[in-house]
Design an enzyme around this catalytic site. Structure first.
Site, PDB file in Angstrom:
ATOM      1  N   GLY A 175      27.697   7.276  11.805  1.00  0.00           N
ATOM      2  CA  GLY A 175      28.538   6.374  11.022  1.00  0.00           C
ATOM      3  C   GLY A 175      27.816   5.803   9.817  1.00  0.00           C
ATOM      4  O   GLY A 175      26.594   5.670   9.803  1.00  0.00           O
ATOM      5  N   CYS A 176      28.607   5.473   8.799  1.00  0.00           N
ATOM      6  CA  CYS A 176      28.106   4.771   7.607  1.00  0.00           C
ATOM      7  C   CYS A 176      29.113   3.675   7.269  1.00  0.00           C
ATOM      8  O   CYS A 176      29.962   3.332   8.091  1.00  0.00           O
ATOM      9  CB  CYS A 176      27.891   5.739   6.444  1.00  0.00           C
ATOM     10  N   GLN A 177      29.062   3.129   6.077  1.00  0.00           N
ATOM     11  CA  GLN A 177      29.940   2.013   5.745  1.00  0.00           C
ATOM     12  C   GLN A 177      31.378   2.454   5.511  1.00  0.00           C
ATOM     13  O   GLN A 177      32.318   1.843   5.999  1.00  0.00           O
ATOM     14  CB  GLN A 177      29.412   1.275   4.514  1.00  0.00           C
TER      15      GLN A 177
END
Length: 284
Positions: A175-177
């Site tokens: 996951g990232c932003q």
């Protein structure tokens, strides 16, 4: 009345005057030609710089389009599976699946999922060489002052750091932003031999408060904002947060806006007073 004409006392002076005028004309013409040539070269240089910038932008657009096509293929073919933030929360709490957080430190330090492992695929570029400083100045001038977006560089140790922490058969939630950099990370990991990958759809920003157990000073939704827009509360994420928390949240940013207006007015009045003082000094 007829104009008065003075007699020429020395023919040589007259001829010298003509020669001087002719020479002056030649010098003036030469200077004018040189100036025009300099202007033309400057314009050509500007046009070339604009063309280079356009070529770079075009290349970046093509590279992004090609990357998006590859990422869509990974998802469509099931090589990388998709999880919503709520599904990821269940997988973490019930199945003990690890979450790999690939965000840069500027986002990670604000908020993170409890128990997640942080290995950024891109991180803040803290180098002070001429090329990096130029990029930072350009980024700041092109909107970084407003959005707070930092200058990032690819983490060349990304794969080796992940391999130190997780075996190839591990089931990884990535996951990232916002969900874009995590897709790039999934592609790198899949090509390196990781075949049990789960992409966090929409990124951590799309998670609701009850989806994931978080830590940090801010909500996950606000970890990706910054700059002057964050200070004034003029981001979509902050507007959504204000709708939840009510007038108390809005009053904080309204007070900040009034403070900025008052400070700008004080600076303007001060600049006028300094200008008048300088004019008075020149008058004396």
């Amino acid at each position: 009345m007829e104009s008065l004409s003075l007699p020429v006392l020395n023919p040589l002076l007259a001829s010298g005057s003509c020669l001087f005028r002719n020479q002056s004309s030649r010098i003036t013409s030469l200077n004018l030609a040189t100036s025009l040539s300099t202007v033309r070269r400057f314009r050509v240089g500007v046009v070339r710089m604009q063309a280079v910038d356009e070529d770079i932008d075009l290349k970046q657009m093509r590279d992004m389009a090609a990357a998006k096509k590859r990422w869509d293929g990974l998802l469509r073919e099931g090589k990388v599976k998709v999880l919503t933030p709520r599904e990821a929360g269940y997988a973490i709490s019930l199945s003990n699946k690890p979450l790999l957080d690939v965000r840069p430190s500027s986002e990670r330090n604000k908020a993170w999922v409890k128990g997640s492992t942080w290995v950024p695929i891109f991180d803040n570029d803290d180098n002070l060489d001429a090329g990096t400083l130029s990029k930072k100045v350009t980024s700041f001038a092109m909107g970084g002052w407003w959005s707070g977006s930092p200058t990032l560089s690819f983490n060349r140790l990304f794969l080796s750091k992940v391999e130190e922490k997780f075996p190839k058969e591990a089931e990884l939630i990535v996951g990232c932003q916002k969900g874009l950099r995590s897709l790039a990370a999934c592609e790198l990991l899949y090509n390196a031999g990781y075949e049990n990958l789960f992409w966090l759809q929409g990124g951590l920003e799309s998670a609701q408060d009850e989806d994931l157990v978080t830590e940090g000073d801010q909500p996950l939704k606000l970890a990706g904002i910054g700059g002057f827009s964050e200070f004034l509360g003029w981001t979509d994420q902050q507007r959504a947060q204000a709708a939840k928390e009510g007038w108390g949240y809005r009053l904080v940013y309204t007070a900040r806006l009034f403070g900025v207006v008052l400070a700008a007015d004080a600076l303007f009045v001060g600049a006028q007073q300094v200008g008048r003082y300088i004019q008075e000094l020149r008058g004396h």
